[in-house]
Write an enzyme that holds these catalytic residues in place. Structure first.
Site, mmCIF file in Angstrom:
data_model
loop_
_atom_site.group_PDB
_atom_site.id
_atom_site.type_symbol
_atom_site.label_atom_id
_atom_site.label_comp_id
_atom_site.label_asym_id
_atom_site.label_seq_id
_atom_site.Cartn_x
_atom_site.Cartn_y
_atom_site.Cartn_z
ATOM 1 N N GLY A 171 -0.510 7.016 -1.264
ATOM 2 C CA GLY A 171 -0.700 5.883 -0.366
ATOM 3 C C GLY A 171 -0.819 6.317 1.082
ATOM 4 O O GLY A 171 -1.364 5.604 1.923
ATOM 5 N N ARG A 172 -0.259 7.467 1.363
ATOM 6 C CA ARG A 172 -0.416 7.984 2.727
ATOM 7 C C ARG A 172 -0.498 9.501 2.754
ATOM 8 O O ARG A 172 -0.069 10.153 3.686
ATOM 9 C CB ARG A 172 0.703 7.505 3.608
ATOM 10 N N ASP B 160 0.638 0.954 5.421
ATOM 11 C CA ASP B 160 -0.423 1.315 6.357
ATOM 12 C C ASP B 160 -0.943 2.748 6.251
ATOM 13 O O ASP B 160 -1.846 3.142 6.973
ATOM 14 C CB ASP B 160 0.068 1.070 7.799
ATOM 15 N N GLY B 161 -0.317 3.540 5.370
ATOM 16 C CA GLY B 161 -0.795 4.920 5.212
ATOM 17 C C GLY B 161 -0.369 5.854 6.331
ATOM 18 O O GLY B 161 -0.807 6.996 6.396
ATOM 19 N N ARG C 205 2.190 15.422 -9.952
ATOM 20 C CA ARG C 205 3.549 14.916 -10.246
ATOM 21 C C ARG C 205 3.632 14.419 -11.685
ATOM 22 O O ARG C 205 2.589 14.211 -12.323
ATOM 23 C CB ARG C 205 3.829 13.714 -9.329
ATOM 24 N N ASP D 206 7.410 9.707 -9.686
ATOM 25 C CA ASP D 206 6.257 10.008 -8.824
ATOM 26 C C ASP D 206 6.635 11.038 -7.764
ATOM 27 O O ASP D 206 5.771 11.529 -7.043
ATOM 28 C CB ASP D 206 5.723 8.737 -8.158
ATOM 29 N N ASN D 207 7.916 11.370 -7.674
ATOM 30 C CA ASN D 207 8.367 12.386 -6.725
ATOM 31 C C ASN D 207 8.851 13.641 -7.441
ATOM 32 O O ASN D 207 9.657 14.406 -6.907
ATOM 33 C CB ASN D 207 9.489 11.830 -5.842
ATOM 34 N N ASP E 87 8.304 15.417 -1.521
ATOM 35 C CA ASP E 87 8.506 14.099 -0.902
ATOM 36 C C ASP E 87 9.888 13.968 -0.271
ATOM 37 O O ASP E 87 10.812 13.367 -0.829
ATOM 38 C CB ASP E 87 8.248 12.954 -1.892
HETATM 39 P P1 AMP Z 1 7.929 7.434 -1.808
HETATM 40 O O1 AMP Z 1 9.055 6.805 -2.532
HETATM 41 O O2 AMP Z 1 8.107 7.569 -0.330
HETATM 42 O O3 AMP Z 1 7.544 8.736 -2.417
HETATM 43 O O4 AMP Z 1 6.653 6.458 -1.928
HETATM 44 C C1 AMP Z 1 6.353 5.697 -3.074
HETATM 45 C C2 AMP Z 1 4.916 5.200 -3.004
HETATM 46 O O5 AMP Z 1 4.712 4.431 -1.812
HETATM 47 C C3 AMP Z 1 3.864 6.287 -2.979
HETATM 48 O O6 AMP Z 1 2.765 5.850 -3.742
HETATM 49 C C4 AMP Z 1 3.520 6.398 -1.523
HETATM 50 O O7 AMP Z 1 2.246 6.900 -1.327
HETATM 51 C C5 AMP Z 1 3.637 4.949 -1.063
HETATM 52 N N1 AMP Z 1 3.934 4.838 0.374
HETATM 53 C C6 AMP Z 1 5.078 5.140 1.025
HETATM 54 N N2 AMP Z 1 4.968 4.908 2.336
HETATM 55 C C7 AMP Z 1 3.701 4.466 2.557
HETATM 56 C C8 AMP Z 1 2.962 4.072 3.711
HETATM 57 N N3 AMP Z 1 3.482 4.072 4.935
HETATM 58 N N4 AMP Z 1 1.680 3.686 3.525
HETATM 59 C C9 AMP Z 1 1.133 3.668 2.310
HETATM 60 N N5 AMP Z 1 1.765 4.015 1.195
HETATM 61 C C10 AMP Z 1 3.036 4.421 1.294
HETATM 62 MG MG MG Z 2 6.436 9.825 -3.159
#
Ligand code: AMP
Ligand code: MG
Length: 524
Positions: free
Chosen positions: A102-103, A134-135, A199, A269-270, A279
């Protein structure tokens, strides 16, 4: 810059035919092409020199405009087509469907000295997988990711790396405490590096969609490039591959327990298919030894991802991966047997690791009790894990009549409330030290030899939670000296560094309950 670009992920795996950067469900594809957002005034804050060298960048390259533009997404290198990966995942124990990068935006794979590295920007704008976000990434969380991945590498913990940390020059809106008080923060971009960012969730997404064809293509790709000693397309090959992923994951978690690292968000996913720590979000480091501790405020209720539960969660996550592989293997008996091996192997490896922390070379059955008693004591008297183990190497095995003095010297340095070490807590410690000294007398190493071995596994310096926060507070004011100091300090975590002795200290009291020090939200 002369880079040797050799893309395999995007060349050998199916792409999403849609190229518009719109949020969507992506079927039958491993990734979607996407262009990084152009930052308004990008500037580099820090480059990891060793990582740059490993990738084949010269010092001139690192100083160049082309490098800055590459690691901030300002310019896309000719001949490359950046992309975001499609993956799913189990979050906090529940299937969450499609997640994806997502980012994170993958730039390319670079080969240097016969090694392949995938280069990825984190915080370079939205992708088809950005869902409601917002990515982007803020400086605070980017400093944490950049510093910690490099710290972990130098500690000898398998991890993704960080080539660089940069400011985008843009402002990013974040609600740190999720309490309606959103504020603008500096936007930042980390350039991450790993042999692969695949992952567990990359496999799970296809299994969940009954897309066995793409699943098989991805597994065969992973075996071909990262587990090449197994045969693609065969049951034996898949089982061998899974078995090695289990071992890699287990080894990584043993390292986490060794250094007192709490990941904080062990969703599938991590979880890297290579057994790399990946992550860095609301992670934390144990200060007072406490198996029940998690830094992640989102997990405050259940503490699913607490320190002491990480080994168990590793297994649970591997079970989800095994489920995703069932369509290729056709039955579950052997997968179950491999998972069972984690059950038996983990305790053995954990005990072996703890023996090393204690400086014990012989493997005696009674060590298991010695270690269990130690864990109880460490917790009962709120003991700084890093300081305790580091100072333990200074104990002489000939300590006899002055045991009390030795103990109180310890207590003062490593215990958060040394004045409360009385009654049963004191007696339990005294007993433990007596047992430990007796146990040391069975060993052949001299005190000096033992200290040397212990100091190679018990770090003197780790990225204490409050240290990150101090770096962040300074950086927010535009001062990056501390960032440089800590980055340099953590390159030699096992060495005595007299000029940095002030970082070998208990967490200061002001940091006990401060946001960013002892608790973190996922807002990043
Ligand atoms: P995380 O738990 O931080 O590894 O994120 C879980 C999911 O949320 C993943 O698919 C990330 O890419 C997405 N994600 C986290 N933060 C953002 C962000 N600011 N913009 C877009 N996608 C995000
Ligand atoms: Mg992640």
């Amino acid at each position: 810059m002369q880079l040797s670009i050799e893309n395999t992920f995007s060349q050998e795996l199916p792409a999403d035919p849609t190229t518009a950067n719109t949020r969507r469900q992506v079927a039958k594809a491993c990734f979607s092409y996407v262009t990084p957002r152009i930052p308004s005034t990008p500037s580099l804050l820090q480059v990891s020199k060793e990582m740059a060298e490993t990738l084949g960048f010269s010092e001139d390259d690192v100083q160049s405009k082309a490098f800055l533009e590459m690691v901030t997404g300002a310019n896309v290198e000719e001949g490359t087509s950046p992309y975001a990966m499609c993956y799913g995942g189990h979050q906090f124990g529940h299937w969450a469907g499609q997640l994806g990068d997502g980012r994170a935006i993958n730039l390319a794979e670079i080969t240097h000295h016969n090694k392949r590295w995938a280069i990825q920007l984190k915080g370079a704008g939205e992708t088809p997988y950005s869902r409601t976000a917002d990515g982007l990434a803020v400086l605070r969380s980017s400093i944490r990711e950049h510093l910690c991945s490099e710290a972990m590498y130098h500690l000898g913990v398998p991890t993704t790396r960080s080539l660089s940390l940069a400011l985008s020059g843009d402002q990013v809106l974040r609600d740190v405490l999720y309490d309606g008080n959103a504020a603008y923060e500096k936007g930042a971009i980390v350039c991450r590096v790993a042999p692969s960012f695949i992952r567990f969730g990359n496999f799970e997404i296809f299994a969940s969609r009954q897309d066995t064809e793409t699943l098989k293509t991805l597994v065969d790709y992973t075996i071909k490039h990262f587990y090449p000693h197994y045969e693609q397309g065969t049951k034996e090959g898949y089982l061998g591959f899974f078995n090695e992923v289990v071992q890699n994951t287990l080894n990584m978690i043993v390292h986490w327990q060794r250094v007192g690292f709490v990941h904080g968000v062990m969703n599938t996913d991590n979880m890297s298919i290579l057994g790399l720590t990946i992550d860095y979000g609301p992670y934390g480091w144990l200060e007072g030894y406490d198996p029940g501790w998690t830094p992640n405020t989102t997990d405050r209720q259940n503490k699913r991802y607490r320190f002491g539960n990480q080994p168990q969660i590793g297994l649970w996550n591997l079970l989800q991966l095994a489920n995703a592989l069932v369509p290729l293997i056709g039955e579950t008996t052997q997968l179950e047997a491999i998972l069972q091996s984690y059950h038996t192997e983990y305790p053995k490896k954990y005990i072996a690791m703890m023996r090393e922390k204690l400086g014990l070379q012989l493997a005696l059955e009674t060590d298991i009790q010695l270690i269990a008693d130690l864990e109880k004591n460490l917790q009962a008297s709120e003991t700084d894990m890093t300081i305790f183990f580091r100072n333990l190497s200074q104990v002489s095995k000939d300590t006899t009549e002055n045991l009390k003095d030795v103990f109180y010297a310890f207590a003062k340095a490593a215990f958060y409330t040394p004045e409360e070490i009385t009654g049963a807590i004191y007696t339990n410690w005294e007993t433990w030290f007596q047992h430990y000294l007796k146990r040391l007398s069975q060993e052949r190493l001299t005190d000096a030899e033992r200290a040397q071995q212990m100091n190679a596994v018990n770090p003197k310096y780790v990225l204490r939670n409050y240290i990150s926060q101090l770096v962040i507070d300074e950086a927010d004011k535009g001062n990056y000296d501390l960032l440089d100091e800590i980055h340099a300090l953590l390159k030699n975590p096992y060495d005595e560094q007299p000029k940095h002795e002030r970082w070998f200290a208990k967490r200061p009291e002001w940091a006990r309950h401060k946001v960013g020090c002892s608790m973190l939200s996922c807002s990043s």
